[in-house]
Design an enzyme around this catalytic site. Structure first.
Site, PDB file in Angstrom:
ATOM      1  N   HIS A 105      -2.982   8.377   5.656  1.00 40.17           N
ATOM      2  CA  HIS A 105      -2.811   7.317   6.652  1.00 40.17           C
ATOM      3  C   HIS A 105      -1.738   7.744   7.647  1.00 40.17           C
ATOM      4  O   HIS A 105      -1.270   8.898   7.615  1.00 40.17           O
ATOM      5  CB  HIS A 105      -2.446   5.993   5.965  1.00 40.17           C
ATOM      6  CG  HIS A 105      -1.316   6.116   4.982  1.00 40.17           C
ATOM      7  ND1 HIS A 105      -0.018   6.433   5.354  1.00 40.17           N
ATOM      8  CD2 HIS A 105      -1.284   5.973   3.625  1.00 40.17           C
ATOM      9  CE1 HIS A 105       0.755   6.459   4.279  1.00 40.17           C
ATOM     10  NE2 HIS A 105       0.012   6.199   3.223  1.00 40.17           N
ATOM     11  N   GLY A 128       1.336   7.142   7.858  1.00 36.30           N
ATOM     12  CA  GLY A 128       2.584   7.602   7.259  1.00 36.30           C
ATOM     13  C   GLY A 128       2.539   9.088   6.954  1.00 36.30           C
ATOM     14  O   GLY A 128       3.488   9.832   7.245  1.00 36.30           O
ATOM     15  N   HIS A 129       1.435   9.538   6.354  1.00 40.77           N
ATOM     16  CA  HIS A 129       1.280  10.971   6.100  1.00 40.77           C
ATOM     17  C   HIS A 129       1.258  11.753   7.413  1.00 40.77           C
ATOM     18  O   HIS A 129       1.807  12.853   7.504  1.00 40.77           O
ATOM     19  CB  HIS A 129      -0.030  11.238   5.351  1.00 40.77           C
ATOM     20  CG  HIS A 129      -0.077  10.650   3.979  1.00 40.77           C
ATOM     21  ND1 HIS A 129      -0.902   9.587   3.665  1.00 40.77           N
ATOM     22  CD2 HIS A 129       0.573  10.981   2.834  1.00 40.77           C
ATOM     23  CE1 HIS A 129      -0.758   9.283   2.393  1.00 40.77           C
ATOM     24  NE2 HIS A 129       0.128  10.106   1.868  1.00 40.77           N
ATOM     25  N   GLY A 138       8.540  11.544   2.658  1.00 42.42           N
ATOM     26  CA  GLY A 138       8.690  10.232   3.279  1.00 42.42           C
ATOM     27  C   GLY A 138       9.789   9.406   2.631  1.00 42.42           C
ATOM     28  O   GLY A 138       9.967   9.434   1.413  1.00 42.42           O
ATOM     29  N   GLN A 178      12.121   9.189  -5.418  1.00 39.03           N
ATOM     30  CA  GLN A 178      11.421  10.464  -5.589  1.00 39.03           C
ATOM     31  C   GLN A 178      12.063  11.558  -4.749  1.00 39.03           C
ATOM     32  O   GLN A 178      12.214  12.700  -5.208  1.00 39.03           O
ATOM     33  CB  GLN A 178       9.951  10.294  -5.197  1.00 39.03           C
ATOM     34  CG  GLN A 178       9.126  11.557  -5.295  1.00 39.03           C
ATOM     35  CD  GLN A 178       7.652  11.274  -5.112  1.00 39.03           C
ATOM     36  OE1 GLN A 178       7.016  10.679  -5.974  1.00 39.03           O
ATOM     37  NE2 GLN A 178       7.110  11.663  -3.971  1.00 39.03           N
ATOM     38  N   SER A 226      -1.177   4.531   0.492  1.00 36.31           N
ATOM     39  CA  SER A 226      -2.592   4.733   0.159  1.00 36.31           C
ATOM     40  C   SER A 226      -3.126   3.573  -0.662  1.00 36.31           C
ATOM     41  O   SER A 226      -4.316   3.233  -0.583  1.00 36.31           O
ATOM     42  CB  SER A 226      -2.761   6.045  -0.614  1.00 36.31           C
ATOM     43  OG  SER A 226      -2.325   7.145   0.159  1.00 36.31           O
TER      44      SER A 226
END
Length: 289
Positions: A34, A36-37, A151, A157, A190
């Protein structure tokens, strides 16, 4: 865009670029891409001579088989997006190519992440970050990029991967790209495509509560009371079931309970919206210079 399905093929394709010292940027994903990616892809294309994306739904970072099987997969649409945004290589392996000796082997198995994995996702998803470190260390070994693009939405993470890179002394820089959001502030994910219309509308409340906590922290309000207020507000919505809302310091991810702080102060949450588990965060107070 060149699509490679094996590490051997990708390495053969990248050998010349590495020999010439070209700057390779890498964007690891699990697909269902999407905007963001694409922000990560754009950041890599802008600053690197070659951009490599990977699509691999990593089984070792899922706690539940049902979540793994339900994870959306849109290979044709993913390819089209990557091509449109200037990606040079797509690495799309199978499990055997990522884990040729079985998924019990991990270069990151003995690493100590300390407080970075004690709370939030680490507490609610046991083993998740071991799987993340396992697959990212393997992907970095295969791609050997100069820059890794991640991100901000996955704040915890990112902290774990930074620690892993330091502990393994890997020759890669990490660039973090700001979270991309919908008009109502919902972080792009996602998993969002699994939300029904009413669930999607309800999910907008998540960002509003994080923003309210961030504003309260800037005003000097008590962090614990702000956490409780945000949890209560989301619990009152019939479609939302929050797991946690936590305010923490960015350098060690330990709870922030007020007073001056050298590191940035962040509020993060995980919320079930219908059948979908969503995570998000807001940087409430930036780091002191």
């Amino acid at each position: 865009m060149i699509i490679c399905t094996t590490a051997a093929e990708l390495n053969e394709r990248l050998a010349g670029a590495r020999k010439e010292g070209q700057r390779i940027g890498f964007v690891p994903t699990m697909g269902a891409l999407h905007r963001g990616h694409m922000a990560l892809i754009r950041a890599s294309v802008t600053s690197c001579e070659l951009t490599v994306a990977s699509i691999f739904v990593n089984p070792t970072q899922f706690n539940e088989a049902s979540d793994l099987s339900a994870y959306p997969r849109t290979p044709r649409a993913d390819e089209e997006l990557l091509i449109a945004h200037g990606c040079d290589f797509l690495y799309r392996p199978d499990v055997a190519d990522i884990y040729p000796n079985g998924d019990q082997e991990s270069a990151a198995a003995e690493l100590d992440f300390g407080s970075l994995t004690e709370r939030m996702e680490g507490a609610h998803r046991p083993g998740h970050f071991a799987g993340v470190a396992q697959v990212v260390s393997r992907l970095l070994d295969i791609v050997k990029p100069r820059v890794l693009f991640l991100g901000q939405k996955d704040y915890q993470q990112v902290a774990v991967i930074r620690s892993m890179v330091r502990q393994l002394d890997l020759p890669v820089m990490i660039e973090v790209v700001e979270t991309v959001r919908e008009v109502d502030g919902l972080a792009l994910s996602s998993r969002n495509r699994r939300l029904g219309p009413q669930e999607r509308k309800a999910a907008g409340l998540i960002n509003r509560q994080l923003s309210a906590v961030a504003a309260g922290l800037l005003a000097g309000w008590d962090p614990e009371k702000l956490e409780t207020a945000a949890m209560d507000a989301m619990q009152r919505h019939p479609l939302l079931n929050p797991e946690y809302v936590e305010v923490f310091t960015g350098h060690n991810l330990l709870p922030y309970r007020g007073g001056p702080a050298a590191a940035e102060i962040v509020v993060a949450c995980a919320v079930h919206c219908g059948p979908v588990r969503l995570i998000d965060n807001r940087i409430a107070i930036p780091s002191n210079p």
